[in-house]
Design a protein around this motif. Structure first.
Motif, short mmCIF file in Angstrom:
data_model
loop_
_atom_site.label_atom_id
_atom_site.label_comp_id
_atom_site.label_asym_id
_atom_site.label_seq_id
_atom_site.Cartn_x
_atom_site.Cartn_y
_atom_site.Cartn_z
N LYS A 58 -4.05 -5.97 21.90
CA LYS A 58 -4.60 -6.52 20.66
C LYS A 58 -3.85 -5.93 19.46
O LYS A 58 -3.41 -4.78 19.50
N GLU A 59 -3.71 -6.71 18.40
CA GLU A 59 -3.02 -6.25 17.20
C GLU A 59 -3.73 -5.03 16.60
O GLU A 59 -4.95 -5.01 16.48
N ARG A 60 -2.95 -4.01 16.25
CA ARG A 60 -3.50 -2.82 15.62
C ARG A 60 -3.31 -2.95 14.10
O ARG A 60 -2.55 -2.22 13.49
N ARG A 61 -4.02 -3.89 13.50
CA ARG A 61 -3.85 -4.10 12.06
C ARG A 61 -4.95 -3.39 11.28
O ARG A 61 -6.09 -3.31 11.72
N ASP A 62 -4.58 -2.92 10.11
CA ASP A 62 -5.55 -2.37 9.19
C ASP A 62 -6.36 -3.54 8.62
O ASP A 62 -5.78 -4.44 8.01
N PRO A 63 -7.69 -3.59 8.82
CA PRO A 63 -8.47 -4.72 8.31
C PRO A 63 -8.35 -4.88 6.80
O PRO A 63 -8.57 -5.95 6.26
N ARG A 64 -7.95 -3.82 6.10
CA ARG A 64 -7.78 -3.91 4.66
C ARG A 64 -6.57 -4.76 4.28
O ARG A 64 -6.42 -5.17 3.13
N ASP A 65 -5.68 -5.03 5.26
CA ASP A 65 -4.50 -5.84 4.98
C ASP A 65 -4.86 -7.29 4.63
O ASP A 65 -4.06 -8.01 4.05
N SER A 66 -6.07 -7.72 5.03
CA SER A 66 -6.48 -9.10 4.76
C SER A 66 -7.16 -9.23 3.39
O SER A 66 -7.50 -10.33 2.96
N ILE A 67 -7.33 -8.10 2.72
CA ILE A 67 -7.96 -8.11 1.40
C ILE A 67 -7.00 -8.71 0.37
O ILE A 67 -5.79 -8.59 0.49
N GLN A 68 -7.56 -9.34 -0.64
CA GLN A 68 -6.75 -9.95 -1.70
C GLN A 68 -5.73 -8.95 -2.25
O GLN A 68 -6.04 -7.79 -2.48
N LYS A 69 -4.50 -9.41 -2.43
CA LYS A 69 -3.42 -8.55 -2.89
C LYS A 69 -3.34 -8.53 -4.42
O LYS A 69 -3.65 -9.53 -5.08
N PRO A 70 -2.90 -7.42 -5.00
CA PRO A 70 -2.73 -7.36 -6.45
C PRO A 70 -1.46 -8.09 -6.88
O PRO A 70 -0.60 -8.39 -6.06
N LEU A 71 -1.35 -8.36 -8.15
CA LEU A 71 -0.14 -8.96 -8.69
C LEU A 71 0.84 -7.83 -9.00
O LEU A 71 0.76 -7.17 -10.03
N LEU A 72 1.75 -7.57 -8.06
CA LEU A 72 2.70 -6.48 -8.21
C LEU A 72 3.90 -6.95 -9.02
O LEU A 72 4.33 -8.09 -8.91
N LYS A 73 4.44 -6.06 -9.83
CA LYS A 73 5.63 -6.40 -10.60
C LYS A 73 6.80 -6.60 -9.65
O LYS A 73 7.09 -5.74 -8.82
N SER A 74 7.47 -7.73 -9.73
CA SER A 74 8.54 -8.07 -8.79
C SER A 74 9.73 -7.13 -8.89
O SER A 74 10.51 -7.01 -7.95
N ASP A 75 9.89 -6.45 -10.05
CA ASP A 75 11.05 -5.58 -10.21
C ASP A 75 10.80 -4.17 -9.70
O ASP A 75 11.68 -3.32 -9.73
N ILE A 76 9.57 -3.89 -9.24
CA ILE A 76 9.27 -2.57 -8.70
C ILE A 76 9.49 -2.58 -7.19
O ILE A 76 8.71 -3.14 -6.44
N LEU A 77 10.55 -1.96 -6.75
CA LEU A 77 10.88 -1.91 -5.33
C LEU A 77 10.76 -0.50 -4.78
O LEU A 77 10.47 -0.29 -3.62
N ASN A 78 11.00 0.48 -5.64
CA ASN A 78 10.88 1.87 -5.22
C ASN A 78 10.54 2.74 -6.43
O ASN A 78 10.47 2.26 -7.56
N ILE A 79 10.35 4.01 -6.17
CA ILE A 79 9.90 4.93 -7.21
C ILE A 79 10.88 5.04 -8.37
O ILE A 79 10.50 5.35 -9.51
N ASP A 80 12.16 4.76 -8.12
CA ASP A 80 13.17 4.86 -9.18
C ASP A 80 12.99 3.77 -10.25
O ASP A 80 13.54 3.89 -11.35
N ASN A 81 12.25 2.72 -9.92
CA ASN A 81 12.02 1.65 -10.87
C ASN A 81 10.87 1.95 -11.84
O ASN A 81 10.66 1.21 -12.79
N LEU A 82 10.12 3.02 -11.56
CA LEU A 82 8.94 3.33 -12.36
C LEU A 82 9.27 4.20 -13.57
O LEU A 82 10.19 5.04 -13.51
N GLN A 83 8.48 4.03 -14.61
CA GLN A 83 8.59 4.86 -15.81
C GLN A 83 7.19 5.19 -16.31
O GLN A 83 6.29 4.33 -16.23
N PRO A 84 6.95 6.40 -16.81
CA PRO A 84 5.64 6.75 -17.38
C PRO A 84 5.25 5.76 -18.47
O PRO A 84 6.08 5.33 -19.27
N GLY A 85 3.97 5.37 -18.47
CA GLY A 85 3.48 4.41 -19.45
C GLY A 85 3.47 2.98 -18.95
O GLY A 85 2.84 2.11 -19.55
N MET A 86 4.17 2.72 -17.86
CA MET A 86 4.22 1.36 -17.31
C MET A 86 2.85 0.95 -16.79
O MET A 86 2.17 1.71 -16.11
N GLU A 87 2.41 -0.27 -17.12
CA GLU A 87 1.13 -0.78 -16.66
C GLU A 87 1.34 -1.79 -15.53
O GLU A 87 2.27 -2.59 -15.58
#
Length: 212
Positions: free
Chosen positions: A114-143
């Motif tokens: 049986k699939e070992r999926r986290d049931p939370r994976d089926s929860i509605q996803k947030p609107l993530l910024k498309s340009d954020i791929l890794n920690i280097d893309n982040l800056q303090p103050g970013m919302e």
């Protein structure tokens, strides 16, 4: 007892294995025996804790894996490959040969594939910024928006689309005093957050909701 389980997790963080449940106040050996197979431990020390297989049946589960030349480590690492290897496994003959109950072996086998999926994976996803791929893309103050993945005594861990969840400390949840994060946050909730600080060396991100 259910409340005590949640309180224990708030105090000590995520459970590492099912046996740790015995440390919960009011949860004795009999209760553990009845509930262990229903409480899934995600990313724990034993892959079988992330299945509905009861600890009493782990021995049979490991024997099934061994019979198809799969180690527990290999099974935990790649479920897709394990399912291919387990496909067509003759659990009826296995049960007969080892003097195990047919239905018991069947249930264990089906739990293994049986699939070992986290049931939370089926929860509605947030609107993530498309340009954020890794920690280097982040800056303090970013919302941005994130999903609450875990609520603990000292705050909450928020999924903002990085490899590791970011910490929203209890002191940063609100402009008002908060004594218990679970009173205002819940798992699966989508919230707006702001980047407070970044530790790129340790790949840790601190968040705040103040002013939002």
């Amino acid at each position: 007892v259910a409340k005590n389980i949640v309180d224990y997790r708030k105090e000590n963080g995520n459970f590492k294995n099912r046996k740790e449940l015995l440390k919960v106040k009011g949860l004795g050996a009999k209760a553990y025996e009845q509930m262990a197979g229903f409480l899934i431990i995600l990313d724990g020390e034993n892959t079988l804790d992330n299945t509905i297989i009861h600890p009493e049946s782990y021995k049979i589960a490991e024997e099934i894996l061994s019979s198809v030349n799969l180690s527990l480590k290999e099974y935990g690492k790649n479920l897709v490959k394990a399912k291919e290897i387990l496909n067509g496994f003759d659990y009826k003959n296995f049960a007969l040969k080892n003097n195990y109950g047919y239905e018991t072996v069947k249930d264990i086998y089906e739990a293994l594939v049986k699939e070992r999926r986290d049931p939370r994976d089926s929860i509605q996803k947030p609107l993530l910024k498309s340009d954020i791929l890794n920690i280097d893309n982040l800056q303090p103050g970013m919302e941005l928006e994130g999903t609450v993945r875990n609520v603990i005594k000292f705050g909450a861990f928020i999924d903002i689309g990085l490899k590791n969840d970011a910490l929203l400390h209890i002191s940063e949840i609100s402009d008002k005093f908060i004594d218990d994060p679970s009173k205002v946050l819940s798992v699966g909730q989508i919230i707006k957050v702001k980047i407070k600080d970044i530790d790129r060396a340790r790949e840790r991100v601190g968040l705040t909701k103040k002013g939002l």
